[in-house]
Structure formats: structure tokens, C-alpha cells
Design an enzyme around this catalytic site. Structure first.
Site, PDB file in Angstrom:
ATOM      1  CE1 TYR A  11       0.219   7.598   2.964  1.00 55.60           C
ATOM      2  CE2 TYR A  11       0.639   5.369   2.208  1.00 55.60           C
ATOM      3  CZ  TYR A  11      -0.172   6.282   2.850  1.00 55.60           C
ATOM      4  OH  TYR A  11      -1.357   5.845   3.378  1.00 55.60           O
ATOM      5  CG  HIS A  47      -4.697   9.648   0.697  1.00 58.79           C
ATOM      6  ND1 HIS A  47      -3.359   9.550   0.409  1.00 58.79           N
ATOM      7  CD2 HIS A  47      -4.833   9.181   1.958  1.00 58.79           C
ATOM      8  CE1 HIS A  47      -2.733   9.053   1.453  1.00 58.79           C
ATOM      9  NE2 HIS A  47      -3.594   8.831   2.411  1.00 58.79           N
ATOM     10  CE  LYS A  58      -3.970   4.614   0.639  1.00 55.72           C
ATOM     11  NZ  LYS A  58      -2.561   4.414   1.004  1.00 55.72           N
ATOM     12  CG  ASP A  88      -1.834   1.160   1.288  1.00 59.52           C
ATOM     13  OD1 ASP A  88      -2.896   1.068   0.657  1.00 59.52           O
ATOM     14  OD2 ASP A  88      -1.502   2.187   1.920  1.00 59.52           O
TER      15      ASP A  88
END
Ligand code: A2P
Length: 277
Positions: free
Chosen positions: A50, A108, A75, A45
Site C-alpha cells: 500500500y 497478502h 502484510k 490495517d
């Protein structure tokens, strides 16, 4: 693990435990992800936000294992919502991952800020997702951090029902109303922070259960998620704990399971999808 896969509403098979890559870039990101691959994780994931997509792509290449054996989620971040923004973000993600498709693409958060017309933005973002899905460049599409009123907006206005909703979920914060609503609509729930980022590790009940089953508190949290039919995405920087987190070969007795369901609220991150500081 007792059950290896969860089947999404469109028939796509999703491995039942994923490795979360949020913050892996605080360490040697490519190596941490390679360790996870070596331990046996095939479901990863990530997210545009990120900053770990590139490392994930590199680690997968380095592993020598074919792309098709992995299940990869990314996302679209708050600042890229809307039709054009979502499409652009998706292209950038593919480039960073160095892949030509993802297995799952998620919105997200349902709202970027207090002022925007979130209903309109979510619908426009979802229209872009539906096109990407129909092109086969995302094998499944879904959302993250959606409460029931956010989900209802998509259900009322869009064609494809989201296959997944990824939410904060751990003992002490199980958002049962969201889990129940999503299940009713055939939407699979994934758990971010399934260990409550260690905030629940000192809880007396969880420690008693860990002792009873001869497992760690982390394993109790993960077994609980799986028993709720929620797919957990634990994070760890240590190969030993990564292995431990995959080794969920037991089930909680009904009575113990219920005790966790009924735990007082605790360990919540404080991140409310409708509130902004
Ligand atoms: P570490 O990286 O040192 O293993 P969450 O997935 O809920 O966000 O929690 C992640 C946190 O939980 C990390 O700080 C991680 O630390 C820790 N953690 C992950 N797996 C375990 C485990 N099996 N036992 C103890 N701590 C764990």
C-alpha cells in the site's frame, strides 16, 4: 460498539473495527490517519504494497498516544514470498513503520502468479512467519485472500494455525464457505472492502434496511459484518464518515440479517486469488 474486541486463538485482543489505509496516500495520508486516530480508531490495517506504512508510523508518533494502545497489521506482498523474502519484507515494514513489532502479520495473497509452486511458497513464507511470531515481533500471524484449499495447505504442513484470514467480504459477496471453514478452525475472519467500495450502496434491500433502522447503508454493511463475527476494515477520507463507521450501536433483526446473507451475488471486486490477468 456492542463488542469492542475479538479475541484471537492465541489470546491476543483485536479491536473489532479497523481503519483500512489502502489508497489513503491518494490524499494527505498522515493527516487522514491522524483524523482517524482522533475519531477513536486504534486498529490500523496497512501492507508493504500500500505504501502507507511510513505515514501510519508518522501519524501514530504525531498523535502522542503510546504505541501499545494501537493494533497494527501489515502484510507481505506477492513478490516477497518465500522464507528469505518474507523475513526481508518484514524488516523493511518495521523500518517504515518505525516500530519494533507489529500486532498482526499477514501473507497478502496465496499465489504470486500462475507459474510458481504456490504450495511450497506459502509454506516457506509461513515458516518465516512462525519464527517472527516466536520471537514476539508479530503478536499474531495470519493470511489474506486464502480460499479453503490454500488454508488447508498451511494446516496440513505447518505448526502454527493462522489466527486471521482477511478476505473480501460485504453484502453481496460474503464467501460463506470460507467464513464457515475458518470459524471451524478458530481462525478470525477480517473483511476488506466491507462497504463493497460503494458498489452495493444503491441496492434496494440495503437502502430499505437503512431507512428502517435510521442508519446509513455503510452502517448496515458494518453491523452485518460484526453480526457475522467478521471484523470489518472500512476506509474513508472524511472525518465525519470515519465517525459514522465507528458508531455501530445496533443489531439487525434475525430476519433482516438472513436477507443480507441470502442476497444475490453482487459488487465483487473481480479479484480471484487463483486467477491472473
Ligand atoms: P470516502 O473516502 O469519501 O468516505 P471500502 O471500505 O469498502 O473499500 O469502501 C471505501 C469507500 O466507501 C470510499 O470510497 C469511501 O469514500 C466510502 N465510504 C466510507 N464510509 C462511508 C460512509 N459512511 N458513507 C458513504 N460512503 C462511505
Amino acid at each position: 460498539m456492542k463488542k469492542e474486541y475479538t479475541v484471537l486463538s492465541n489470546g491476543v485482543k483485536m479491536p473489532n473495527l479497523a481503519f483500512g489505509t489502502f489508497k489513503v496516500n491518494e490524499g494527505d495520508d498522515v493527516q487522514i490517519i491522524l483524523d482517524a486516530i482522533n475519531v477513536g480508531y486504534r486498529h490500523f490495517d496497512t501492507a508493504a504494497f500500500y505504501n502507507t506504512e511510513e505515514a501510519l508510523g508518522k501519524a501514530i508518533k504525531k498523535s502522542g498516544i503510546p504505541r501499545e494502545e494501537f493494533f497494527i497489521t501489515t502484510k507481505v506482498w506477492k513478490t516477497c514470498m518465500g522464507y528469505e523474502g518474507a523475513k526481508k519484507s518484514f524488516e523493511e515494514s518495521l523500518e517504515k513503520l518505525d516500530m519494533d513489532y507489529v500486532d498482526l502479520l499477514l501473507i497478502h495473497w496465496p499465489r504470486p502468479d500462475e507459474k510458481s509452486d504456490w504450495k511450497k511458497l506459502d509454506i516457506e513464507t509461513w515458516k518465516a512467519f512462525e519464527e517472527i511470531y516466536k520471537e514476539g515481533r508479530a503478536k499474531a500471524i495470519g493470511v489474506s485472500n486464502f480460499l479453503n484449499h490454500h488454508m488447508q495447505n498451511i494446516l496440513d504442513n505447518c505448526e502454527v494455525v493462522p489466527m486471521v484470514n482477511q478476505i473480501e467480504f460485504h453484502p453481496g459477496y460474503i464467501q460463506k464457505d470460507v467464513v464457515d471453514f475458518d470459524k471451524e478452525h478458530g481462525i478470525v475472519v477480517e473483511a476488506w472492502s466491507p462497504l463493497g467500495r460503494e458498489r452495493v450502496f444503491k441496492d434496494e434491500l440495503l437502502n430499505k434496511l437503512a431507512q428502517k433502522y435510521g442508519k446509513s447503508v455503510a452502517q448496515i454493511c458494518l453491523a452485518f459484518a460484526l453480526q457475522m463475527d467478521v471484523v470489518p476494515l472500512p476506509k474513508s477520507s472524511s472525518a465525519e464518515r470515519m465517525k459514522q463507521n465507528m458508531d455501530i450501536d445496533f443489531e439487525l433483526e434475525k430476519e433482516d440479517f438472513e436477507k443480507i446473507v441470502n442476497m444475490e451475488e453482487m459488487g465483487w471486486s473481480g479479484l480471484d486469488p487463483d486467477k491472473f490477468q
